[in-house]
Design a protein around this motif. Structure first.
Motif, PDB file in Angstrom:
ATOM      1  N   HIS A 179     -18.889  14.804  -0.004  1.00  0.00           N
ATOM      2  CA  HIS A 179     -17.460  15.142   0.059  1.00  0.00           C
ATOM      3  C   HIS A 179     -16.617  14.511  -1.045  1.00  0.00           C
ATOM      4  N   LEU A 192      -9.034  15.367   1.927  1.00  0.00           N
ATOM      5  CA  LEU A 192      -8.430  14.039   2.155  1.00  0.00           C
ATOM      6  C   LEU A 192      -8.731  13.567   3.576  1.00  0.00           C
ATOM      7  N   VAL A 193      -8.575  14.483   4.531  1.00  0.00           N
ATOM      8  CA  VAL A 193      -8.855  14.148   5.934  1.00  0.00           C
ATOM      9  C   VAL A 193     -10.336  13.786   6.107  1.00  0.00           C
ATOM     10  N   THR A 194     -11.212  14.596   5.521  1.00  0.00           N
ATOM     11  CA  THR A 194     -12.653  14.366   5.651  1.00  0.00           C
ATOM     12  C   THR A 194     -13.056  13.018   5.049  1.00  0.00           C
ATOM     13  N   GLN A 212      -9.309  19.338  11.870  1.00  0.00           N
ATOM     14  CA  GLN A 212     -10.204  19.112  10.723  1.00  0.00           C
ATOM     15  C   GLN A 212     -11.141  17.917  10.968  1.00  0.00           C
ATOM     16  N   SER A 242     -11.252  10.420   4.757  1.00  0.00           N
ATOM     17  CA  SER A 242     -10.717   9.365   5.620  1.00  0.00           C
ATOM     18  C   SER A 242     -11.582   9.185   6.864  1.00  0.00           C
ATOM     19  N   CYS A 243     -12.011  10.293   7.457  1.00  0.00           N
ATOM     20  CA  CYS A 243     -12.907  10.215   8.621  1.00  0.00           C
ATOM     21  C   CYS A 243     -14.214   9.509   8.252  1.00  0.00           C
ATOM     22  N   ARG A 256      -0.262  10.178   2.624  1.00  0.00           N
ATOM     23  CA  ARG A 256      -0.622   8.895   3.254  1.00  0.00           C
ATOM     24  C   ARG A 256      -0.663   9.022   4.777  1.00  0.00           C
ATOM     25  N   ILE A 277      -9.730   7.551  -4.962  1.00  0.00           N
ATOM     26  CA  ILE A 277      -9.715   6.087  -4.765  1.00  0.00           C
ATOM     27  C   ILE A 277      -8.497   5.671  -3.945  1.00  0.00           C
ATOM     28  N   GLU A 278      -7.349   6.289  -4.225  1.00  0.00           N
ATOM     29  CA  GLU A 278      -6.124   5.933  -3.498  1.00  0.00           C
ATOM     30  C   GLU A 278      -6.244   6.283  -2.006  1.00  0.00           C
ATOM     31  N   THR A 279      -6.963   7.360  -1.702  1.00  0.00           N
ATOM     32  CA  THR A 279      -7.213   7.722  -0.300  1.00  0.00           C
ATOM     33  C   THR A 279      -7.960   6.588   0.405  1.00  0.00           C
ATOM     34  N   THR A 309     -10.264   8.778  14.156  1.00  0.00           N
ATOM     35  CA  THR A 309     -11.675   8.422  14.052  1.00  0.00           C
ATOM     36  C   THR A 309     -11.972   7.096  14.756  1.00  0.00           C
ATOM     37  N   TYR A 333     -16.481  15.902  12.001  1.00  0.00           N
ATOM     38  CA  TYR A 333     -16.900  14.578  11.553  1.00  0.00           C
ATOM     39  C   TYR A 333     -16.904  13.542  12.664  1.00  0.00           C
ATOM     40  N   ALA A 341       0.118   7.940  -6.668  1.00  0.00           N
ATOM     41  CA  ALA A 341      -1.170   8.664  -6.543  1.00  0.00           C
ATOM     42  C   ALA A 341      -1.301   9.446  -5.233  1.00  0.00           C
ATOM     43  N   LEU A 342      -0.669   8.944  -4.169  1.00  0.00           N
ATOM     44  CA  LEU A 342      -0.558   9.749  -2.940  1.00  0.00           C
ATOM     45  C   LEU A 342       0.894   9.701  -2.510  1.00  0.00           C
ATOM     46  N   GLU A 344      -6.127  19.127   1.155  1.00  0.00           N
ATOM     47  CA  GLU A 344      -5.734  18.317   2.317  1.00  0.00           C
ATOM     48  C   GLU A 344      -6.918  18.121   3.265  1.00  0.00           C
ATOM     49  N   ARG A 345      -7.724  19.186   3.442  1.00  0.00           N
ATOM     50  CA  ARG A 345      -8.895  19.044   4.318  1.00  0.00           C
ATOM     51  C   ARG A 345      -9.861  17.983   3.785  1.00  0.00           C
ATOM     52  N   SER A 380      -5.915  10.495  10.290  1.00  0.00           N
ATOM     53  CA  SER A 380      -7.365  10.713  10.320  1.00  0.00           C
ATOM     54  C   SER A 380      -8.105   9.415  10.644  1.00  0.00           C
ATOM     55  N   ILE A 417       0.822  -1.225   0.000  1.00  0.00           N
ATOM     56  CA  ILE A 417       0.000   0.000   0.000  1.00  0.00           C
ATOM     57  C   ILE A 417       0.852   1.268   0.000  1.00  0.00           C
ATOM     58  N   LEU A 471      -3.664  23.745   6.680  1.00  0.00           N
ATOM     59  CA  LEU A 471      -4.024  22.706   5.705  1.00  0.00           C
ATOM     60  C   LEU A 471      -4.776  23.410   4.579  1.00  0.00           C
ATOM     61  N   GLN A 500      -5.581   3.671   0.950  1.00  0.00           N
ATOM     62  CA  GLN A 500      -4.677   3.909   2.085  1.00  0.00           C
ATOM     63  C   GLN A 500      -5.367   3.605   3.425  1.00  0.00           C
ATOM     64  N   LYS A 508      -6.832   9.856  -7.178  1.00  0.00           N
ATOM     65  CA  LYS A 508      -6.343  10.199  -5.842  1.00  0.00           C
ATOM     66  C   LYS A 508      -7.420   9.939  -4.783  1.00  0.00           C
TER      67      LYS A 508
END
Lengths: 125, 125, 125, 125, 125, 125
Positions: free
Chosen positions: B79, B60-62, A99, B64-65, A58, B94-96, A68, A103, A52-53, B57-58, A64, A47, B53, B99, B92
């Motif tokens: 989102h 990406l964090v959202t 951030q 992930s949460c 990552r 999908i890659e999030t 969570t 959530y 892509a990241l 970036e915000r 995050s 991974i 951020l 990860q 990117k």
């Protein structure tokens, strides 16, 4: 010769987590060595090595997820160190947790911030 | 004259979520209008406007949460659209989600990817 | 010649999930093909092929994880089918959910049982 | 004379958890004695005594629930001991946690394995 | 003659959930009748009948648990109706969800509010 | 002159949490002062000051959220103290946790009760 998944993963683990990751793997040796192998081969070999990241992105994602989830103090310790190791500044790490507030609410974020406080202090010597 | 928290938040909400965010606020009007106000003032006015951020970036964090939480299909729809709106590419996003696998497992990630599939298709017309 | 992780995983996926698993992998093809590959190689190739737990025991564990997580209707559908495929009876599947009550409460268990009800009905034709 | 739910539960609690369960009930005496009564009557008297799953299978389910939930170190300590008490070997307990990886990710599994490490060590004297 | 736990629970279930609760029990009859029995005997017979909290307070607690858990739309539908049945007004139900925001974040609260919106509308005819 | 959100929140925080809340805010000062500001302004200034629920009801909701979330020992310590501060008795606090059992299971409730035990003891001197 091409590196295999284990070698790729070990290299990436070192790059991200430094000796913190080694300690986790080491602590699994006598109880669940294959769990350590899967972390190296799958998480870091499969991974973290993908495009892509980049590594900083990552780690933002990882912080995050761990915030969570909750009940992840040990993993947050490793990955707050990891985030610093790959060049994310302290302010940006804290901002990542902030951030998360809308959530996941304040308790999960407070717990993550208190882990960060300890990690930042432990590295300031 | 300086904008207040509500105005700042509404502006940021539009920037991130476009009319998707408006629809959420609109749907709260007759049942819990203050909930809409808090989302605008606190989440978007107080948090999304902060430095340290950037908006990508915000998001990406959202993402992930929301992936980690689960049971957030509506919010992921908003989102994933938001992430695309602020310039994050489909790959990117999908890659999030990929990860997140080592930290939250496959089911949460599968659910997020299937929401992304629908969002990507709905925007391709 | 020795089978690789992908081949081993595909074989195991077929054994457990039948064509239900194929459909999940298929539905990922145009959006996140590597996610499908990781499910086959890691979940089924690396984990399900290990000794120490047989396939029936692995499905009991999986059903318990999915029930506890919540928001996993799609995955429960696949693995309730999987549990039946590897020879676990309907009564034992329901009893697995009932054993979860003291640890996760009634709502998660009710949701799992209602998925089982649909799966059992869909197979009775 | 037929045993009532409390007597049946107490017997089953002893069978599974040995004196570990007693200690939990004891520690509730001055703060929430009815909580102890409900654990004995409902969890152990009503649920653990049912057919369709044997005690070893019930402990596999319980370990999977507790691993997935997270923040259950105390309960994992009781039920890893319980699993050993009903005849599940150390290797099988670890393998149960490993089977959870694809569904709940590494952090929850790492935490469970570290509890197991402590339990196994505490019993080796 | 003294009522048994089942009779006490059935009475309390009717008082709180009206025919909504009956429907849940009914829908379990052919798949997991004992699950219905445990809900009546344990949740409603043992817990809801206790002193120290009145029915309105119990429903506030229940709504908060279900909101926090997430993926509980069916149970929220039953207990938003239940809250109205025991005399909690619509405004107070919404306010309960709003009080959850700081602890669980916006997504869980939004989902609960949208369930309330449907329940309130379904009762306005 | 009208109080602003920060002043309103600080007043409410003192009313609910006494010096426990101050300590949390204080401990954030050198690591994430804005997180403390958001807790005061948003959680206590915006939410706790609203009508429709009184402070006792708000603490019942908060205790239920924290119990359900898990991994919230620090926050439970603050809010069990808070519940006592606004006049909720020990028996009612324990009963709130007991009402959570059917929805979240025994482990989350046991953890909350053990935190209450410590808080009650620490205040009995």
């Amino acid at each position: 010769m091409e590196k295999n998944r284990y070698e790729l993963g070990l290299e990436k683990l070192g790059e991200v987590d430094g000796d913190q990751g080694d300690k986790v793997i080491e602590s699994l040796k006598d109880i669940a060595p294959d769990l350590g192998k899967f972390i190296i081969e799958f998480a870091f070999g499969d991974i973290y090595t993908r495009p892509a990241l980049d590594l900083q992105e990552r780690e933002l994602v990882t912080l995050s997820c761990l915030t969570t989830l909750g009940a992840t103090e040990k993993q947050l310790t490793v990955h707050i160190n990891g985030a610093l190791n790959v060049g994310i500044g302290q302010e940006k790490i804290i901002e990542t947790f902030i951030q998360c507030i809308p959530y996941v609410g304040f308790p999960r974020v407070l717990n993550a911030v208190f882990v960060a406080k300890e990690v930042f202090q432990s590295r300031s010597f």
